[in-house]
Design an enzyme around this catalytic site. Structure first.
Site, PDB file in Angstrom:
ATOM      1  N   LEU A 148       0.884  -1.163  -0.364  1.00 22.51           N
ATOM      2  CA  LEU A 148       0.136   0.060  -0.327  1.00 22.51           C
ATOM      3  C   LEU A 148       1.201   1.290   0.142  1.00 22.51           C
ATOM      4  O   LEU A 148       1.989   1.088   0.591  1.00 22.51           O
ATOM      5  CB  LEU A 148      -0.747   0.147   1.164  1.00 22.51           C
ATOM      6  CG  LEU A 148      -2.245  -1.301   1.534  1.00 22.51           C
ATOM      7  CD1 LEU A 148      -2.720  -1.335   2.113  1.00 22.51           C
ATOM      8  CD2 LEU A 148      -2.659  -1.060   0.051  1.00 22.51           C
ATOM      9  N   ASP A 149       0.298   2.071  -0.497  1.00 15.77           N
ATOM     10  CA  ASP A 149       1.190   3.848  -0.665  1.00 15.77           C
ATOM     11  C   ASP A 149       0.858   3.809   0.445  1.00 15.77           C
ATOM     12  O   ASP A 149       0.901   4.094   1.708  1.00 15.77           O
ATOM     13  CB  ASP A 149       0.329   4.405  -1.313  1.00 15.77           C
ATOM     14  CG  ASP A 149       0.418   4.054  -2.806  1.00 15.77           C
ATOM     15  OD1 ASP A 149       1.550   3.814  -3.545  1.00 15.77           O
ATOM     16  OD2 ASP A 149       0.201   4.450  -3.948  1.00 15.77           O
ATOM     17  N   ARG A 150       2.122   4.904   0.804  1.00 14.71           N
ATOM     18  CA  ARG A 150       2.858   5.477   2.396  1.00 14.71           C
ATOM     19  C   ARG A 150       1.242   5.667   2.751  1.00 14.71           C
ATOM     20  O   ARG A 150       1.001   5.498   4.283  1.00 14.71           O
ATOM     21  CB  ARG A 150       3.657   6.172   2.622  1.00 14.71           C
ATOM     22  CG  ARG A 150       4.649   6.412   4.082  1.00 14.71           C
ATOM     23  CD  ARG A 150       5.051   7.393   3.301  1.00 14.71           C
ATOM     24  NE  ARG A 150       6.040   8.206   5.085  1.00 14.71           N
ATOM     25  CZ  ARG A 150       7.240   8.365   5.067  1.00 14.71           C
ATOM     26  NH1 ARG A 150       7.952   8.605   4.071  1.00 14.71           N
ATOM     27  NH2 ARG A 150       7.675   9.110   6.621  1.00 14.71           N
ATOM     28  N   THR A 152      -1.437   5.729   2.312  1.00 10.62           N
ATOM     29  CA  THR A 152      -3.059   4.932   2.007  1.00 10.62           C
ATOM     30  C   THR A 152      -2.730   4.457   3.193  1.00 10.62           C
ATOM     31  O   THR A 152      -1.564   3.606   3.745  1.00 10.62           O
ATOM     32  CB  THR A 152      -3.220   3.829   0.557  1.00 10.62           C
ATOM     33  OG1 THR A 152      -2.629   4.628  -0.188  1.00 10.62           O
ATOM     34  CG2 THR A 152      -4.071   3.387   0.789  1.00 10.62           C
ATOM     35  N   ARG A 250      -4.733   5.877  -7.781  1.00  6.74           N
ATOM     36  CA  ARG A 250      -5.183   7.605  -7.035  1.00  6.74           C
ATOM     37  C   ARG A 250      -4.830   8.920  -8.314  1.00  6.74           C
ATOM     38  O   ARG A 250      -5.248   9.004  -9.082  1.00  6.74           O
ATOM     39  CB  ARG A 250      -3.569   8.436  -6.680  1.00  6.74           C
ATOM     40  CG  ARG A 250      -2.961   7.777  -5.151  1.00  6.74           C
ATOM     41  CD  ARG A 250      -2.239   7.341  -4.901  1.00  6.74           C
ATOM     42  NE  ARG A 250      -1.911   8.222  -4.458  1.00  6.74           N
ATOM     43  CZ  ARG A 250      -0.777   8.478  -4.043  1.00  6.74           C
ATOM     44  NH1 ARG A 250       0.153   7.093  -3.547  1.00  6.74           N
ATOM     45  NH2 ARG A 250       0.203  10.181  -4.148  1.00  6.74           N
TER      46      ARG A 250
END
Length: 321
Positions: A148-150, A152, A250
């Site tokens: 997961l993105d930082r 998110t 995104r």
């Protein structure tokens, strides 16, 4: 004369990859193999070509296969008994201890908070996976199944066995894992439902920041957006990505001309600033549910992660249409 016994100098290692490490990323393999060596140094020796696979240079993201021969250069380990080189903050420790959603002998699912990286690297000393490894030194295998993105939040799946990791990777590759996100889009989105099919290509901006763009040369990507609620200046949507590309949700949200609020990379600066002034300082993207087959029992698991506080605050305090 100093009679203290010195440890022998490190030697070049040649390691043949077996089934135990098959499909493991090179950086994770080296981190396990070179305990006590800072992750920044591991990335550096790979980047400089001191680590070789089958006598060739590779990236840290390279996935090992059975029979690969890995050259590991002489690297001095930390002294025996030294404290673990990976700093784990008190806040992260609290999260790891209290935000576990599911755990058994094969897998672990944590409700990852916004603002924490899933792993170290690129200027981050440590992340969720390093924290779990430090807190569970008796657990010899802990690997991220996905990322997961930082910024998110939500369901993050970790494997505790190599066989579980392989089985889960297969499910992700076959697109049989169901993922549902909640996102808050800027402005009022007029549609009730829309499938975005736009290919995504990884790119690098002039400033060196990693970006993903819509480009016909990119990989096929599909995202379903479904409107849940309209607010005065935002739209709450449920998002179901069919594929799992980097920054997919995104970029596809930005393609709709309604980027995710709080997204500093693909969002709208003026809207992000306005929301920060109202006290909303995190990106509004949350991995709410994860559904897959358990890698051992075959049972269908559906795990849900509670909403983070900034989502709760917004839905309770902001005016609906």
């Amino acid at each position: 004369m100093d009679t203290e016994q010195q440890s022998p100098p490190p030697q070049v290692q040649w390691v043949e990859i077996t089934e135990d490490n098959s499909e493991q990323r090179l950086d994770n393999f080296l981190i396990t193999r070179l305990k006590g060596v800072p992750k920044s140094r591991i990335y550096r020796i790979v980047r400089k070509g001191e680590v070789r696979v089958n006598k060739g240079r590779v990236d840290v993201k390279y996935r090992l296969v059975i029979g690969d021969i890995v050259r590991i250069p002489p690297v001095r380990m930390a002294e025996s008994g030294a404290d673990d080189h990976l700093p784990v903050s008190r806040g992260l420790t609290e999260i790891l201890q209290h935000n576990v959603l599911f755990e058994d002998d094969a897998i672990l699912i944590v409700n990852k908070p916004s603002g924490f990286a899933v792993h170290g690297g690129s200027g981050v000393d440590s992340g969720i996976i390093e924290g779990f490894r430090k807190l569970n030194p008796e657990q010899h295998f802990l690997e991220l199944v996905h990322r997961l993105d930082r910024d998110t939040s939500g369901c993050l799946l970790i494997a505790k066995k190599r066989s579980a990791l392989r089985a889960l990777h297969e499910q992700f590759r076959d697109d049989t894992v169901s993922k549902t996100y909640l996102a808050l889009l800027s402005g009022q989105w007029a549609r009730k439902k829309l499938i975005v099919n736009q290919p995504l290509l990884k790119n690098v901006s002039k400033g060196g920041e990693r970006m993903v763009i819509i480009n016909q040369a990119g990989k096929a990507s599909e995202t379903l957006f479904r409107r849940i609620k309209l607010y005065k200046d935002a739209t709450l949507v449920e998002v179901s990505p069919k594929t799992g590309r980097t920054h997919q949700i995104r970029v596809h949200a930005a393609f709709l001309s309604h980027p995710i609020i709080g997204d500093d990379r693909y969002g709208l600066d003026d809207i992000n600033k306005a929301f920060k002034n109202r006290g909303y300082k995190r990106m509004f993207l949350h991995a709410e549910t994860l559904q897959f087959q358990h890698p051992v029992s075959g049972e269908t698991l559906k795990i849900s992660a509670p909403l983070p506080q900034h989502f709760i605050d917004f839905t309770q305090n902001e005016e609906q249409i």
